[in-house]
Design an enzyme around this catalytic site. Structure first.
Site, PDB file in Angstrom:
ATOM      1  N   ASP A 298      -5.639 -24.763  28.495  1.00 31.80           N
ATOM      2  CA  ASP A 298      -5.859 -24.914  29.938  1.00 31.80           C
ATOM      3  C   ASP A 298      -6.886 -23.915  30.471  1.00 31.80           C
ATOM      4  OD1 ASP A 298      -4.182 -22.690  29.719  1.00 31.80           O
ATOM      5  OD2 ASP A 298      -2.532 -23.585  30.844  1.00 31.80           O
TER       6      ASP A 298
ATOM      7  N   ARG B  29       1.622 -31.496  35.765  1.00 31.14           N
ATOM      8  CA  ARG B  29       1.131 -32.391  36.803  1.00 31.14           C
ATOM      9  C   ARG B  29       0.173 -33.409  36.194  1.00 31.14           C
ATOM     10  NH1 ARG B  29       1.296 -27.478  37.242  1.00 31.14           N
ATOM     11  NH2 ARG B  29      -0.325 -26.434  36.095  1.00 31.14           N
TER      12      ARG B  29
END
Length: 469
Positions: free
Chosen positions: A236, A20
């Site tokens: 992440d 995303r």
């Protein structure tokens, strides 16, 4: 309409099942606001029997997201999953897709590496949990390949995207620390390990710090030429832990997605023999922090079960399954970290077989299997949180559960029940939030350390789950 004094930063957040592009707005008196501008599937492919990441498709999704945003950006940051890498030749050309960590090429490889680097020494140097997916085992499995012999550089996935955007080469610290090839105390590549394994010690570019500027975008196709690219906490989980809205230092975190990373934030690593035997990792974070954690298999079990049912012509409605599963009682709990669950395939049958093997009731219906998975995850969270506290001496008053799992109310409640601690769920996009925070600080839009950055999350929607008796 553009708001006066607002700075905008694009967080490219790549997960193991989707990617995303999320823009964070900082300033304007409203805290930090996130807006998703693009989401795309990240589906692995098989080429000649090898499970690979479709890097062309990933890059196309990133480009589409950046091109679709029509306001000025003050920065772009990249974060992704860890351990996987791409090989580049002398001209910077890709030598093929990165191999997926779930590919079976590392089966039996940890034991081969043990003969060259004893596990006790490897942990003392790197502080990393023993998992067959680790970069060290992937590289050793590939040591005789044509691609590795031809390679000039190896780049971890976020570093590859930064390279495609800017042409810059570097190995960002937080992701490099997950490879089991970084000397934890020196915070640099453990060249002695490369030598022991017969691999060039200059394969990965030099270490660069989170918050450093990689240079401006030079890739014309993105429509963002000239925008600074900041190296954020590119693992992440490093970004997600920056995005934990903690109001106290006495917290544990669960970054819950395809994988669940469960642990505590510390100022120093825990390199004891007990920590090694408990299979914990010391991953480096932003501002010199250490994430003392263990990887738990995560929602992969649920995702792969849903995929199997759909492929088998029996698609399931997950929200309905979760509603029904909430009314069931615990019947069976499996060890979610058994190696049988690592690879793609018929996950429901594997879970049922594990229940038979351990003499537990077998979850025959999908709703029973979903409840088994969530109970098993909550059980694994309990064990890991308690071990993290015991091994580190950290006091834990609350658990912050961030990532996609924060949307799963049943999982959050079961976690609170099992751990006997309150669970604060959210934000779902913690990695993107942490990514934006590091960019904004590098840009001078905000100031302070982790605590001060976390105080800016005033607009984040959270939900609290109290443990039930």
């Amino acid at each position: 309409m553009a708001l006066a004094g607002v700075r905008r930063y694009a967080a490219v957040d790549l997960g193991a099942s989707s990617g995303r592009v999320i823009v964070g707005e900082v300033g304007g008196g409203s805290g930090i606001r996130l807006r998703e501008v693009c989401r795309f599937d990240n589906t692995p492919i098989r080429v000649d029997g090898v499970l690979q990441w479709d890097i062309e498709s990933i890059w196309a999704g990133i480009v589409a997201g950046l091109r679709s945003y029509d306001c000025d950006l003050s920065g772009i940051g990249i974060d992704s999953w860890a351990v996987d890498y791409a090989l580049l030749d002398e001209r910077g050309k890709l030598l093929g897709n990165p191999v997926h960590y779930r590919d079976e090429r590392t089966n039996g490889v940890p034991e081969q590496v043990d003969a060259l680097v004893p596990p006790e020494r490897l942990f003392a140097v790197t502080g990393i949990q023993r998992m067959p997916i680790n970069t060290i085992y992937q590289l050793y499995a590939e040591r005789h390949s044509t691609a590795l012999r031809s390679a000039r550089h190896a780049l971890l996935i976020p570093d590859l995207i930064v390279h495609l955007l800017t042409g810059a080469l570097g190995s960002e610290l937080t992701n490099a620390s997950t490879t089991a090839l970084l000397a934890l105390r020196r915070r640099d590549w453990a060249t002695e390990l490369f030598t022991d394994l017969g691999i060039r010690d200059d394969l990965f570019p030099p270490i660069v710090q989170p918050g450093s500027n990689a240079g401006p975008v030079t890739a014309d196709a993105t429509g963002q030429v000239g925008v600074p690219v900041v190296r954020v906490g590119s693992h992440d989980t490093a970004s997600a832990v920056v995005g934990v809205p903690a109001q106290t230092a006495d917290f544990a975190f669960i970054s819950s997605g395809t994988w669940s990373l469960v642990g505590v934030e510390l100022p120093r690593p825990v390199l004891t023999e007990d920590a090694r035997k408990a299979n914990f990792s010391n991953e480096l974070g932003v501002d010199g922090s250490v994430r003392f954690l263990r990887n738990v298999m995560g929602l992969w079990l649920l995702q792969e079960s849903l995929r199997h049912w759909e492929a088998d012509g029996d698609p399931q409605d997950l929200p309905a399954l979760l509603d029904q599963a909430a009314s069931l009682s615990t019947r069976a709990v499996v060890d979610v970290d058994t190696d049988d669950f690592l690879h793609p395939g018929d996950m429901p049958s594997r879970i049922r077989e594990e229940c038979r093997r351990s003499g537990q009731p077998v979850p025959e219906r999908p709703v029973q299997l979903v409840r088994c998975i969530l109970d098993s995850l909550a059980d694994a969270y309990r064990r890991t949180v308690r071990e993290a506290a015991a091994l580190s001496g950290k006091r834990i008053e609350v658990i912050h559960l961030v990532g996609g799992g924060a949307q799963n109310a049943l999982l959050c409640q079961l976690t609170a029940d099992r751990c006997e601690l309150p669970v604060i769920a959210g934000p779902v996009e913690a990695a993107a939030l942490g990514n934006v925070l590091v960019q904004a600080r590098a840009d001078g839009a905000i100031a302070g350390g982790l605590s001060e950055m976390r105080q800016r999350m005033t607009s984040v929607v959270l939900r609290r789950y109290e443990p039930r008796t």
